[in-house]
Design a protein around this motif. Sequence first.
Motif, PDB file in Angstrom:
ATOM      1  N   GLY A 114      29.433 102.851  10.591  1.00  0.00           N
ATOM      2  CA  GLY A 114      28.637 103.407  11.754  1.00  0.00           C
ATOM      3  C   GLY A 114      27.140 103.951  11.345  1.00  0.00           C
ATOM      4  N   ILE A 115      27.044 104.226  10.195  1.00  0.00           N
ATOM      5  CA  ILE A 115      25.683 104.851   9.822  1.00  0.00           C
ATOM      6  C   ILE A 115      24.731 103.440   9.677  1.00  0.00           C
ATOM      7  CG2 ILE A 115      24.630 106.170   7.774  1.00  0.00           C
ATOM      8  CD1 ILE A 115      27.350 107.501   7.190  1.00  0.00           C
TER       9      ILE A 115
ATOM     10  N   GLN B 289      15.983 105.202   3.232  1.00  0.00           N
ATOM     11  CA  GLN B 289      15.656 106.546   3.929  1.00  0.00           C
ATOM     12  C   GLN B 289      16.309 106.375   5.309  1.00  0.00           C
ATOM     13  OE1 GLN B 289      11.910 108.456   3.392  1.00  0.00           O
ATOM     14  NE2 GLN B 289      10.996 106.628   2.140  1.00  0.00           N
ATOM     15  N   TYR B 290      17.115 107.327   5.534  1.00  0.00           N
ATOM     16  CA  TYR B 290      17.855 107.217   6.824  1.00  0.00           C
ATOM     17  C   TYR B 290      17.668 108.591   7.588  1.00  0.00           C
ATOM     18  CZ  TYR B 290      21.045 104.333   4.309  1.00  0.00           C
ATOM     19  OH  TYR B 290      21.472 103.149   3.338  1.00  0.00           O
ATOM     20  N   ARG B 291      17.926 108.331   9.135  1.00  0.00           N
ATOM     21  CA  ARG B 291      18.000 109.084   9.979  1.00  0.00           C
ATOM     22  C   ARG B 291      19.317 109.353  10.652  1.00  0.00           C
ATOM     23  NH1 ARG B 291      12.949 108.727  12.602  1.00  0.00           N
ATOM     24  NH2 ARG B 291      14.069 106.887  13.829  1.00  0.00           N
ATOM     25  N   VAL B 292      20.316 110.104  10.346  1.00  0.00           N
ATOM     26  CA  VAL B 292      21.612 110.012  10.492  1.00  0.00           C
ATOM     27  C   VAL B 292      22.006 111.004  11.839  1.00  0.00           C
ATOM     28  CG1 VAL B 292      23.869 110.459   9.606  1.00  0.00           C
ATOM     29  CG2 VAL B 292      22.282 109.592   8.218  1.00  0.00           C
ATOM     30  N   PRO B 293      22.467 110.264  12.910  1.00  0.00           N
ATOM     31  CA  PRO B 293      22.822 111.331  13.991  1.00  0.00           C
ATOM     32  C   PRO B 293      24.018 112.432  13.365  1.00  0.00           C
ATOM     33  CG  PRO B 293      23.547 108.781  14.135  1.00  0.00           C
ATOM     34  CD  PRO B 293      23.078 108.909  13.011  1.00  0.00           C
ATOM     35  N   GLU B 294      23.708 113.296  14.232  1.00  0.00           N
ATOM     36  CA  GLU B 294      24.519 114.505  14.069  1.00  0.00           C
ATOM     37  C   GLU B 294      25.974 114.375  13.590  1.00  0.00           C
ATOM     38  OE1 GLU B 294      22.601 117.951  14.134  1.00  0.00           O
ATOM     39  OE2 GLU B 294      24.760 118.351  13.083  1.00  0.00           O
ATOM     40  N   SER B 295      26.351 113.457  14.737  1.00  0.00           N
ATOM     41  CA  SER B 295      28.109 112.904  14.947  1.00  0.00           C
ATOM     42  C   SER B 295      28.520 112.412  13.582  1.00  0.00           C
ATOM     43  CB  SER B 295      28.187 112.201  16.051  1.00  0.00           C
ATOM     44  OG  SER B 295      27.446 111.013  15.929  1.00  0.00           O
ATOM     45  N   LEU B 296      27.529 111.902  12.713  1.00  0.00           N
ATOM     46  CA  LEU B 296      28.125 111.065  11.513  1.00  0.00           C
ATOM     47  C   LEU B 296      27.740 111.886  10.335  1.00  0.00           C
ATOM     48  CD1 LEU B 296      26.708 107.571  12.691  1.00  0.00           C
ATOM     49  CD2 LEU B 296      29.101 108.516  12.533  1.00  0.00           C
ATOM     50  N   ARG B 297      27.188 113.245  10.379  1.00  0.00           N
ATOM     51  CA  ARG B 297      26.672 113.634   8.973  1.00  0.00           C
ATOM     52  C   ARG B 297      28.043 114.412   8.188  1.00  0.00           C
ATOM     53  NH1 ARG B 297      21.499 116.747  11.285  1.00  0.00           N
ATOM     54  NH2 ARG B 297      20.433 114.957  11.929  1.00  0.00           N
ATOM     55  N   ALA B 298      28.763 114.644   8.929  1.00  0.00           N
ATOM     56  CA  ALA B 298      30.159 115.258   8.305  1.00  0.00           C
ATOM     57  C   ALA B 298      30.403 114.659   7.074  1.00  0.00           C
ATOM     58  CB  ALA B 298      31.280 115.533   9.226  1.00  0.00           C
ATOM     59  N   GLY B 299      30.627 113.311   7.172  1.00  0.00           N
ATOM     60  CA  GLY B 299      31.276 112.618   5.934  1.00  0.00           C
ATOM     61  C   GLY B 299      30.142 112.472   4.506  1.00  0.00           C
TER      62      GLY B 299
ATOM     63  N   ILE C 159      21.267  93.736   3.151  1.00  0.00           N
ATOM     64  CA  ILE C 159      20.557  94.799   3.896  1.00  0.00           C
ATOM     65  C   ILE C 159      21.150  96.237   3.473  1.00  0.00           C
ATOM     66  CG2 ILE C 159      20.382  95.888   5.997  1.00  0.00           C
ATOM     67  CD1 ILE C 159      20.771  93.304   7.582  1.00  0.00           C
ATOM     68  N   ASP C 160      20.269  96.912   3.324  1.00  0.00           N
ATOM     69  CA  ASP C 160      20.811  98.153   2.368  1.00  0.00           C
ATOM     70  C   ASP C 160      21.524  98.999   3.336  1.00  0.00           C
ATOM     71  OD1 ASP C 160      19.374  97.427   0.091  1.00  0.00           O
ATOM     72  OD2 ASP C 160      17.684  98.566   0.594  1.00  0.00           O
ATOM     73  N   ARG C 161      22.653  99.078   2.986  1.00  0.00           N
ATOM     74  CA  ARG C 161      23.466  99.824   3.904  1.00  0.00           C
ATOM     75  C   ARG C 161      24.416 100.900   3.032  1.00  0.00           C
ATOM     76  NH1 ARG C 161      24.068  97.025   9.073  1.00  0.00           N
ATOM     77  NH2 ARG C 161      23.931  94.665   8.673  1.00  0.00           N
ATOM     78  N   SER C 162      23.722 101.393   2.066  1.00  0.00           N
ATOM     79  CA  SER C 162      24.731 102.015   0.964  1.00  0.00           C
ATOM     80  C   SER C 162      25.488 103.442   1.721  1.00  0.00           C
ATOM     81  CB  SER C 162      23.772 102.519  -0.414  1.00  0.00           C
ATOM     82  OG  SER C 162      23.115 101.554  -0.568  1.00  0.00           O
ATOM     83  N   LEU C 163      25.107 103.938   2.694  1.00  0.00           N
ATOM     84  CA  LEU C 163      25.575 105.082   3.133  1.00  0.00           C
ATOM     85  C   LEU C 163      26.976 104.720   3.924  1.00  0.00           C
ATOM     86  CD1 LEU C 163      22.922 107.753   4.454  1.00  0.00           C
ATOM     87  CD2 LEU C 163      24.052 107.414   2.005  1.00  0.00           C
ATOM     88  N   GLU C 164      27.066 103.478   4.281  1.00  0.00           N
ATOM     89  CA  GLU C 164      28.332 103.100   4.738  1.00  0.00           C
ATOM     90  C   GLU C 164      29.572 103.439   4.091  1.00  0.00           C
ATOM     91  OE1 GLU C 164      28.961 100.617   7.604  1.00  0.00           O
ATOM     92  OE2 GLU C 164      27.232 101.622   8.462  1.00  0.00           O
ATOM     93  N   PHE C 165      29.260 103.720   2.666  1.00  0.00           N
ATOM     94  CA  PHE C 165      30.464 103.908   1.676  1.00  0.00           C
ATOM     95  C   PHE C 165      30.884 105.394   2.297  1.00  0.00           C
ATOM     96  CE2 PHE C 165      31.124 106.769  -2.007  1.00  0.00           C
ATOM     97  CZ  PHE C 165      32.023 105.870  -2.688  1.00  0.00           C
ATOM     98  N   TYR C 166      30.289 106.118   3.143  1.00  0.00           N
ATOM     99  CA  TYR C 166      30.665 107.451   3.597  1.00  0.00           C
ATOM    100  C   TYR C 166      31.327 107.403   4.731  1.00  0.00           C
ATOM    101  CZ  TYR C 166      28.051 109.086  -0.526  1.00  0.00           C
ATOM    102  OH  TYR C 166      27.663 109.442  -1.792  1.00  0.00           O
ATOM    103  N   GLY C 167      31.228 106.458   5.625  1.00  0.00           N
ATOM    104  CA  GLY C 167      31.648 106.186   6.923  1.00  0.00           C
ATOM    105  C   GLY C 167      30.978 105.119   7.917  1.00  0.00           C
TER     106      GLY C 167
END
Length: 216
Positions: A118-119, A192-202, A108-116
Amino acid sequence: MHFQPPWGGAFRLQTFVHRTPEALPPGTVEAIRKAILGTPLLGDSNLSGQFSGTYGFSITFRREALPEVTALFPDFKPYLDAALLPDCDTFLLNPLLVREGRGVGAHIDRSLEFYGAGIGCPVAVSVLYVQVPETLSGGELRLYHRGNRVAALKPVPRSLVMFRGDLTHEVAPIDAGALALTEARISLVVEQYRVPESLRAGIPRFEVRTRAGMAA
Ligand SMILES: O=C(O)CCC(=O)C(=O)O
Ligand SMILES: [Fe+2]
Protein backbone atom coordinates in the motif's frame (compact mmCIF):
# COMPACT_ATOMS: atom_id res chain seq x y z
CA MET A 1 21.39 23.91 -4.89
CA HIS A 2 17.74 23.26 -4.23
CA PHE A 3 15.81 21.58 -6.95
CA GLN A 4 12.04 21.96 -7.21
CA PRO A 5 10.58 19.47 -9.66
CA PRO A 6 8.66 21.34 -12.31
CA TRP A 7 5.54 19.23 -11.73
CA GLY A 8 5.12 20.42 -8.14
CA GLY A 9 3.06 18.58 -5.52
CA ALA A 10 0.19 17.38 -7.67
CA PHE A 11 0.90 15.75 -10.99
CA ARG A 12 -0.80 18.41 -13.03
CA LEU A 13 1.89 19.07 -15.57
CA GLN A 14 2.83 16.63 -18.26
CA THR A 15 6.48 16.94 -17.31
CA PHE A 16 7.85 13.51 -16.77
CA VAL A 17 11.52 14.14 -16.38
CA HIS A 18 14.03 16.86 -15.68
CA ARG A 19 17.76 16.69 -16.27
CA THR A 20 20.42 18.90 -14.67
CA PRO A 21 23.78 18.62 -16.47
CA GLU A 22 26.93 18.88 -14.35
CA ALA A 23 24.84 18.86 -11.19
CA LEU A 24 27.85 18.41 -8.90
CA PRO A 25 31.56 19.30 -9.23
CA PRO A 26 33.95 16.62 -10.58
CA GLY A 27 35.71 16.16 -7.22
CA THR A 28 32.42 15.59 -5.43
CA VAL A 29 31.31 12.93 -7.90
CA GLU A 30 34.73 11.28 -7.80
CA ALA A 31 34.47 11.04 -4.00
CA ILE A 32 31.01 9.46 -4.36
CA ARG A 33 32.43 6.96 -6.88
CA LYS A 34 35.24 5.97 -4.53
CA ALA A 35 32.84 5.62 -1.60
CA ILE A 36 30.57 3.28 -3.59
CA LEU A 37 33.39 1.13 -4.96
CA GLY A 38 35.16 1.06 -1.60
CA THR A 39 32.37 0.05 0.74
CA PRO A 40 32.12 -3.53 2.01
CA LEU A 41 28.33 -3.13 1.70
CA LEU A 42 28.62 -3.45 -2.07
CA GLY A 43 27.42 -6.80 -3.38
CA ASP A 44 24.82 -8.47 -5.59
CA SER A 45 21.76 -6.24 -5.77
CA ASN A 46 19.12 -6.77 -3.07
CA LEU A 47 16.41 -5.16 -5.21
CA SER A 48 13.71 -6.95 -7.23
CA GLY A 49 14.29 -9.58 -9.93
CA GLN A 50 14.72 -7.00 -12.69
CA PHE A 51 18.00 -6.05 -11.01
CA SER A 52 19.52 -9.52 -11.21
CA GLY A 53 23.14 -9.44 -12.29
CA THR A 54 23.59 -5.86 -11.07
CA TYR A 55 25.30 -4.70 -7.89
CA GLY A 56 24.37 -2.41 -5.05
CA PHE A 57 22.83 -2.14 -1.61
CA SER A 58 20.10 0.06 -0.20
CA ILE A 59 19.53 2.48 2.63
CA THR A 60 15.99 3.22 3.76
CA PHE A 61 15.71 6.36 5.85
CA ARG A 62 13.25 8.86 7.18
CA ARG A 63 14.25 12.49 6.82
CA GLU A 64 15.08 12.70 10.55
CA ALA A 65 17.76 10.03 10.00
CA LEU A 66 19.61 11.95 7.28
CA PRO A 67 22.53 12.62 9.70
CA GLU A 68 22.96 8.85 10.10
CA VAL A 69 23.17 8.41 6.34
CA THR A 70 25.74 11.17 5.94
CA ALA A 71 27.72 9.85 8.92
CA LEU A 72 27.99 6.50 7.13
CA PHE A 73 28.63 8.09 3.72
CA PRO A 74 29.89 11.67 4.20
CA ASP A 75 30.65 11.89 0.47
CA PHE A 76 26.95 11.47 -0.38
CA LYS A 77 25.95 14.65 1.49
CA PRO A 78 26.25 17.15 -1.39
CA TYR A 79 24.11 14.89 -3.56
CA LEU A 80 21.43 14.40 -0.92
CA ASP A 81 21.41 18.12 -0.15
CA ALA A 82 20.81 18.81 -3.83
CA ALA A 83 18.35 16.06 -4.61
CA LEU A 84 16.02 15.51 -1.63
CA LEU A 85 12.65 17.15 -2.18
CA PRO A 86 11.34 19.24 0.71
CA ASP A 87 7.89 17.63 0.37
CA CYS A 88 9.14 14.09 0.85
CA ASP A 89 9.64 12.34 4.18
CA THR A 90 10.99 8.86 3.42
CA PHE A 91 13.73 7.80 1.04
CA LEU A 92 15.39 4.75 -0.39
CA LEU A 93 18.94 5.32 -1.56
CA ASN A 94 20.65 2.76 -3.75
CA PRO A 95 23.85 2.73 -5.71
CA LEU A 96 23.42 0.73 -8.90
CA LEU A 97 26.33 -0.82 -10.78
CA VAL A 98 25.65 -2.36 -14.17
CA ARG A 99 28.26 -4.19 -16.20
CA GLU A 100 28.54 -5.23 -19.82
CA GLY A 101 25.85 -7.73 -20.83
CA ARG A 102 23.40 -6.52 -18.20
CA GLY A 103 20.59 -4.00 -17.94
CA VAL A 104 17.61 -3.49 -15.65
CA GLY A 105 14.25 -4.78 -16.86
CA ALA A 106 11.16 -2.57 -16.96
CA HIS A 107 9.87 -1.74 -13.49
CA ILE A 108 8.27 0.91 -11.32
CA ASP A 109 10.28 1.76 -8.23
CA ARG A 110 8.28 0.50 -5.28
CA SER A 111 11.07 -0.57 -2.99
CA LEU A 112 9.25 0.53 0.17
CA GLU A 113 6.56 -2.08 -0.47
CA PHE A 114 9.11 -4.35 1.21
CA TYR A 115 7.86 -2.85 4.48
CA GLY A 116 4.16 -3.08 3.79
CA ALA A 117 1.68 -3.24 0.96
CA GLY A 118 0.00 0.00 0.00
CA ILE A 119 2.97 2.36 0.23
CA GLY A 120 3.06 2.38 -3.55
CA CYS A 121 5.40 4.36 -5.75
CA PRO A 122 7.54 7.36 -4.87
CA VAL A 123 6.71 10.97 -5.74
CA ALA A 124 9.93 11.19 -7.74
CA VAL A 125 13.13 9.31 -8.39
CA SER A 126 16.50 11.03 -8.60
CA VAL A 127 19.46 9.50 -10.39
CA LEU A 128 23.00 10.85 -10.30
CA TYR A 129 25.33 9.40 -12.92
CA VAL A 130 28.50 8.73 -11.00
CA GLN A 131 30.52 6.81 -13.57
CA VAL A 132 29.89 6.35 -17.27
CA PRO A 133 32.77 4.77 -19.18
CA GLU A 134 33.64 6.72 -22.33
CA THR A 135 33.39 3.56 -24.38
CA LEU A 136 29.97 2.63 -23.01
CA SER A 137 27.48 1.45 -25.57
CA GLY A 138 23.88 0.92 -24.42
CA GLY A 139 22.75 1.57 -20.86
CA GLU A 140 20.27 4.34 -21.63
CA LEU A 141 17.44 5.03 -19.21
CA ARG A 142 14.08 4.66 -20.91
CA LEU A 143 10.93 6.06 -19.34
CA TYR A 144 7.38 5.00 -20.18
CA HIS A 145 3.99 6.47 -19.35
CA ARG A 146 0.94 4.33 -20.03
CA GLY A 147 2.96 2.19 -22.40
CA ASN A 148 4.38 5.09 -24.40
CA ARG A 149 8.05 5.89 -24.29
CA VAL A 150 8.40 9.46 -23.02
CA ALA A 151 12.19 9.68 -22.75
CA ALA A 152 15.38 7.80 -23.57
CA LEU A 153 18.34 9.31 -21.75
CA LYS A 154 21.95 8.39 -22.31
CA PRO A 155 23.75 8.44 -19.00
CA VAL A 156 25.98 11.51 -18.82
CA PRO A 157 28.56 11.69 -16.04
CA ARG A 158 27.68 14.16 -13.24
CA SER A 159 24.18 14.73 -14.58
CA LEU A 160 21.18 14.49 -12.27
CA VAL A 161 17.96 13.12 -13.67
CA MET A 162 14.72 13.40 -11.77
CA PHE A 163 11.63 11.64 -13.05
CA ARG A 164 8.09 11.13 -11.84
CA GLY A 165 7.87 8.17 -9.51
CA ASP A 166 4.92 6.53 -11.24
CA LEU A 167 6.77 5.97 -14.52
CA THR A 168 7.76 2.52 -15.69
CA HIS A 169 11.42 2.54 -16.65
CA GLU A 170 14.30 0.34 -17.68
CA VAL A 171 18.03 0.49 -18.20
CA ALA A 172 18.85 -0.84 -21.67
CA PRO A 173 21.45 -3.61 -21.69
CA ILE A 174 25.06 -2.53 -21.90
CA ASP A 175 26.51 -3.85 -25.15
CA ALA A 176 30.09 -2.83 -24.57
CA GLY A 177 32.37 -0.83 -22.39
CA ALA A 178 31.99 -1.86 -18.76
CA LEU A 179 33.61 -5.23 -18.27
CA ALA A 180 35.07 -4.88 -14.78
CA LEU A 181 33.05 -3.76 -11.77
CA THR A 182 35.39 -0.78 -11.41
CA GLU A 183 34.39 0.22 -14.97
CA ALA A 184 30.66 -0.28 -14.47
CA ARG A 185 27.91 2.18 -15.28
CA ILE A 186 27.36 3.56 -11.78
CA SER A 187 24.35 5.57 -10.70
CA LEU A 188 23.21 6.68 -7.27
CA VAL A 189 19.43 6.52 -7.05
CA VAL A 190 17.04 8.01 -4.51
CA GLU A 191 13.39 7.02 -4.45
CA GLN A 192 11.56 9.88 -2.73
CA TYR A 193 8.29 9.17 -0.94
CA ARG A 194 5.56 10.92 0.93
CA VAL A 195 4.19 8.19 3.17
CA PRO A 196 0.79 8.65 4.82
CA GLU A 197 0.90 8.65 8.61
CA SER A 198 -1.11 5.41 8.76
CA LEU A 199 1.56 3.50 6.83
CA ARG A 200 4.64 4.83 8.57
CA ALA A 201 4.77 2.38 11.47
CA GLY A 202 6.35 -0.44 9.47
CA ILE A 203 9.11 1.66 7.94
CA PRO A 204 12.39 1.83 9.83
CA ARG A 205 13.90 5.22 10.61
CA PHE A 206 17.20 4.03 9.15
CA GLU A 207 18.08 0.65 7.72
CA VAL A 208 20.89 -0.57 5.50
CA ARG A 209 20.08 -3.66 3.48
CA THR A 210 22.33 -5.85 1.37
CA ARG A 211 21.64 -9.10 -0.44
CA ALA A 212 23.05 -10.88 2.59
CA GLY A 213 20.56 -9.23 4.91
CA MET A 214 20.22 -6.28 7.21
CA ALA A 215 23.51 -4.54 7.83
CA ALA A 216 22.47 -1.82 10.29
O1 LIG B 1 20.51 4.16 -13.28
C1 LIG B 1 19.46 4.46 -13.84
O2 LIG B 1 19.44 5.09 -14.91
C2 LIG B 1 18.12 4.08 -13.23
C3 LIG B 1 18.22 3.05 -12.16
C4 LIG B 1 16.92 2.52 -11.63
O3 LIG B 1 15.94 2.42 -12.30
C5 LIG B 1 16.80 2.11 -10.21
O4 LIG B 1 17.81 2.00 -9.51
O5 LIG B 1 15.66 1.85 -9.77
FE1 LIG C 1 14.21 2.16 -11.04
